[in-house]
Design a protein around this motif. Structure first.
Motif, mmCIF file in Angstrom:
data_model
loop_
_atom_site.group_PDB
_atom_site.id
_atom_site.type_symbol
_atom_site.label_atom_id
_atom_site.label_comp_id
_atom_site.label_asym_id
_atom_site.label_seq_id
_atom_site.Cartn_x
_atom_site.Cartn_y
_atom_site.Cartn_z
ATOM 1 N N ARG A 175 0.840 -1.187 0.000
ATOM 2 C CA ARG A 175 0.000 0.000 0.000
ATOM 3 C C ARG A 175 0.879 1.243 0.000
ATOM 4 N NH1 ARG A 175 -5.305 -1.231 1.690
ATOM 5 N NH2 ARG A 175 -5.520 -3.437 2.206
ATOM 6 N N GLY A 176 0.460 2.239 -0.759
ATOM 7 C CA GLY A 176 1.150 3.510 -0.756
ATOM 8 C C GLY A 176 0.564 4.431 0.289
ATOM 9 N N PRO A 177 0.895 5.712 0.233
ATOM 10 C CA PRO A 177 0.404 6.677 1.228
ATOM 11 C C PRO A 177 -1.115 6.775 1.284
ATOM 12 C CG PRO A 177 2.175 7.618 -0.096
ATOM 13 C CD PRO A 177 1.807 6.334 -0.743
ATOM 14 N N GLY A 215 17.116 3.116 -12.304
ATOM 15 C CA GLY A 215 16.327 3.810 -11.301
ATOM 16 C C GLY A 215 15.157 3.011 -10.770
ATOM 17 N N LYS A 216 14.657 3.500 -9.646
ATOM 18 C CA LYS A 216 13.466 2.936 -9.014
ATOM 19 C C LYS A 216 12.249 3.694 -9.523
ATOM 20 C CE LYS A 216 11.413 2.250 -4.413
ATOM 21 N NZ LYS A 216 11.621 2.462 -2.951
ATOM 22 N N ARG A 217 11.247 2.973 -9.970
ATOM 23 C CA ARG A 217 10.082 3.607 -10.570
ATOM 24 C C ARG A 217 9.316 4.449 -9.550
ATOM 25 N NH1 ARG A 217 12.990 1.912 -13.682
ATOM 26 N NH2 ARG A 217 12.639 0.511 -15.453
ATOM 27 N N GLY A 218 8.638 5.458 -10.075
ATOM 28 C CA GLY A 218 7.751 6.262 -9.246
ATOM 29 C C GLY A 218 6.345 5.701 -9.278
ATOM 30 N N SER A 219 5.361 6.580 -9.429
ATOM 31 C CA SER A 219 3.953 6.176 -9.445
ATOM 32 C C SER A 219 3.461 6.059 -10.883
ATOM 33 C CB SER A 219 3.107 7.210 -8.693
ATOM 34 O OG SER A 219 1.730 7.046 -8.975
ATOM 35 N N PHE A 220 2.966 4.867 -11.236
ATOM 36 C CA PHE A 220 2.308 4.682 -12.538
ATOM 37 C C PHE A 220 0.815 4.982 -12.357
ATOM 38 C CE2 PHE A 220 5.658 1.344 -13.828
ATOM 39 C CZ PHE A 220 6.417 2.304 -14.462
ATOM 40 N N HIS A 221 0.453 6.241 -12.535
ATOM 41 C CA HIS A 221 -0.964 6.619 -12.390
ATOM 42 C C HIS A 221 -1.605 6.736 -13.772
ATOM 43 C CE1 HIS A 221 -4.561 8.459 -10.671
ATOM 44 N NE2 HIS A 221 -4.045 8.294 -9.462
ATOM 45 N N SER A 222 -1.068 5.981 -14.727
ATOM 46 C CA SER A 222 -1.597 5.948 -16.090
ATOM 47 C C SER A 222 -1.430 4.539 -16.637
ATOM 48 C CB SER A 222 -0.843 6.918 -17.006
ATOM 49 O OG SER A 222 -0.977 8.252 -16.606
ATOM 50 N N LEU A 223 -2.372 4.133 -17.479
ATOM 51 C CA LEU A 223 -2.282 2.848 -18.164
ATOM 52 C C LEU A 223 -3.130 2.918 -19.419
ATOM 53 C CD1 LEU A 223 -1.458 -0.189 -18.250
ATOM 54 C CD2 LEU A 223 -3.563 -0.658 -16.960
ATOM 55 N N PRO A 260 10.148 9.022 -8.928
ATOM 56 C CA PRO A 260 11.101 7.912 -9.054
ATOM 57 C C PRO A 260 12.432 8.262 -8.399
ATOM 58 C CG PRO A 260 10.851 9.058 -11.146
ATOM 59 C CD PRO A 260 9.798 9.611 -10.233
ATOM 60 N N GLU A 261 13.225 7.258 -8.121
ATOM 61 C CA GLU A 261 14.550 7.464 -7.548
ATOM 62 C C GLU A 261 15.614 7.035 -8.558
ATOM 63 O OE1 GLU A 261 14.851 5.424 -3.864
ATOM 64 O OE2 GLU A 261 13.226 6.554 -2.892
ATOM 65 N N GLY A 262 16.622 7.893 -8.747
ATOM 66 C CA GLY A 262 17.712 7.572 -9.652
ATOM 67 C C GLY A 262 17.453 7.956 -11.089
ATOM 68 N N GLN A 287 5.761 4.843 -4.684
ATOM 69 C CA GLN A 287 7.038 4.568 -5.323
ATOM 70 C C GLN A 287 7.192 3.065 -5.542
ATOM 71 O OE1 GLN A 287 9.816 6.605 -2.614
ATOM 72 N NE2 GLN A 287 10.336 7.966 -4.302
ATOM 73 N N GLY A 288 8.123 2.726 -6.421
ATOM 74 C CA GLY A 288 8.382 1.314 -6.682
ATOM 75 C C GLY A 288 7.271 0.631 -7.450
ATOM 76 N N SER A 289 6.574 1.367 -8.312
ATOM 77 C CA SER A 289 5.463 0.786 -9.058
ATOM 78 C C SER A 289 5.946 -0.296 -10.023
ATOM 79 C CB SER A 289 4.731 1.872 -9.841
ATOM 80 O OG SER A 289 4.041 2.745 -8.989
ATOM 81 N N ARG A 290 5.081 -1.280 -10.223
ATOM 82 C CA ARG A 290 5.337 -2.352 -11.168
ATOM 83 C C ARG A 290 4.143 -2.477 -12.104
ATOM 84 N NH1 ARG A 290 4.699 -6.962 -7.429
ATOM 85 N NH2 ARG A 290 2.951 -5.587 -7.044
#
Length: 375
Positions: A209-211, A267-275, A300-302, A239-242
Motif C-alpha cells: 500500500r502507498g500513502p 532507477g526505481k520507478r515512481g507512481s504509474f498513475h496511467s495505463l 522515481p529514484e535515480g 514509489q516502486g510501481s510495477r
C-alpha cells in the motif's frame, strides 16, 4: 488557468473526445477549486482553450461519452456531468448533478454496460464514498439522483482503503457469462444477477500500500488471443510501481497467472498513475503504456519521470514484452489518454500533471503534453 501557489496542484478529470465534431480529438482536464477546460486541437502547435464549467467539488476521475444520446460527447466527473451544448466553442457545457449524496472525491469513473441491456451504465469508486454503478435515466438532465446500485463498500478508508483501480478500463467480462465484472488492485468482483449482486475473488498482483492505500490502474483485454479476457495492472500513488499482465487460464471462476513486466531502465520507478493498452506500432499486437507521475512526494529514484511502452515482440498467442523509454524529458504525466488525435492512423498520447515538480524541464511550471506518434 488560475495563478498563485494555492492553486498550483490538483490537475484531474481528464478526457479525450471530438467535442466540437470537427473530425479530430480534443483534450480536457480540470483544475481543483477552479474549472474544467477543454483544449481544441487545431494542430500540434495550436490548441485553443475553452471553459467547460466550474468544478463544484474535489474530484479526480472523469470520462467522456454521450450521456443523453444527442450525438455529442459529454463529460462526467464526481457527482456531476457536463452536457455538451452542441456549440462548445462559444458556450459553456451545461452542468447537472447526478448524485447529491456524493460529497467526497470520486477517484475512478468507467462507462460500461453492467446489466447487459446494451447501453452504457456508469461505474464509480472513491475511497471515502464506495463502489457503485448508476443506471442512466431516459432524461438524465433533470438534476435528480440517478438510480444507484452498491457494488461494495469495502473500498472505504475505515475498511480496506482502496484508493483507486477500476480505471481506465477495468470493467469487462472476465468469466465469459456476458456480463461486465470489475477489477480492483487485489481482487475482481464477479457480476451476478445483472449487477445486483457481486462476488469477490482475490488477485495476486497488489502487494503493498502507498500513502493513500491500495491504488493502481487496470485494463481488461485479451492479450494472447485465446478468447478469454486477461487483466493488465500497474501500481499507482506509490514509489516502486510495477506492471503485470494477469493471464486468464479459464475455469469457473477463472484463475489468473501473473506475468510481471520487465524493468530494464535505470532507477526505481515512481507512481504509474496511467495505463493504456493499444497497438502503438501497427504490428497487430497489443502493447502497454504507462508514465511516471510528476509529484514531488512520490517521484522515481535515480531518474526523472519517464514515459514507457512495453512493446509486445511475441506473437498473437504468446505475448512477450520489452520495456522501451519513449520520452525522457523531465516531465511526468497523470492519467494519460490515447487516441489518434490528428487522424493520421497512428495512436498519440495526451496527458497532464497531477502536482508540479520544481525541477521539471518546464521550469517547474504546470503543463499538459501530447506525444505525437511518428511511426
Amino acid at each position: 488557468m488560475p495563478t498563485g501557489e494555492e492553486k498550483t496542484w490538483g490537475y484531474g478529470t481528464p478526457s479525450m473526445a471530438d467535442f466540437d465534431q470537427d473530425g479530430d480529438l480534443d483534450f480536457s482536464f480540470g483544475v481543483r477549486e477552479d474549472s474544467i477546460y477543454w483544449f481544441e486541437h487545431k494542430g500540434w502547435d495550436h490548441w485553443s482553450r475553452h471553459t467547460v464549467g466550474v468544478l463544484p467539488n474535489r474530484t479526480l476521475g472523469a470520462t467522456s461519452f454521450d450521456v443523453d444520446g444527442d450525438g455529442w460527447e459529454d463529460i462526467v466527473t464526481g457527482g456531476y456531468w457536463y452536457r455538451n451544448s452542441q456549440n462548445p466553442r462559444k458556450n459553456h457545457f451545461e452542468l447537472y448533478q447526478y448524485d447529491s449524496r456524493i460529497t467526497s472525491e470520486i477517484h475512478d469513473i468507467v462507462a460500461s454496460d453492467v446489466d447487459g441491456d446494451g447501453s452504457k451504465e456508469m461505474v464509480v469508486t472513491g475511497d471515502e464514498v464506495g463502489l457503485f454503478w448508476y443506471d442512466i435515466p431516459e432524461n438524465p438532465g433533470q438534476n435528480e439522483d440517478w438510480p444507484r446500485t452498491t457494488v461494495t463498500l469495502e473500498v472505504l478508508n475505515d475498511h480496506d482503503d482502496i484508493h483507486g483501480g477500476i480505471a481506465p478500463n477495468g470493467v469487462g467480462d472476465l468469466n465469459d457469462d456476458g456480463y461486465a465484472d470489475i477489477v480492483l488492485p487485489d481482487r475482481w468482483l464477479e457480476n451476478i444477477n445483472e449487477g445486483r449482486e457481486w462476488e469477490s475473488h482475490s488477485l495476486s498482483f497488489a502487494s503493498k500500500r502507498g500513502p493513500w492505500g491500495l491504488s493502481g490502474r487496470s485494463w481488461i483485454a485479451d492479450l494472447n488471443d485465446d478468447g478469454r479476457s486477461d487483466i493488465v495492472m500497474v501500481d499507482g500513488d506509490q514509489q516502486g510501481s510495477r506492471g503485470a499482465w494477469l493471464e486468464n487460464k479459464g475455469g469457473q471462476p477463472p484463475v489468473f497467472e501473473t506475468h510481471f513486466l520487465p524493468q530494464k531502465a535505470s532507477g526505481k520507478r515512481g507512481s504509474f498513475h496511467s495505463l493504456q493498452i493499444a497497438d502503438f506500432n501497427g504490428d497487430g499486437l497489443l502493447d502497454i503504456f504507462a508514465v511516471e507521475q510528476e509529484d514531488p512526494t512520490i517521484l522515481p529514484e535515480g531518474a526523472p519521470p519517464r514515459w514507457f511502452i512495453w512493446e509486445n515482440v511475441g506473437n498473437e498467442k504468446e505475448p512477450t514484452f520489452i520495456e522501451r523509454v519513449i520520452f525522457d524529458g523531465r516531465l511526468g504525466g497523470h492519467d494519460a489518454l490515447v487516441g489518434d488525435v490528428d487522424g493520421d492512423g497512428n495512436l498519440d498520447i495526451c496527458s497532464k500533471i497531477w502536482k508540479r515538480w520544481e525541477k521539471n524541464a518546464n521550469d517547474g511550471r504546470e503543463h499538459a503534453d501530447c506525444l505525437q506518434n511518428l511511426r
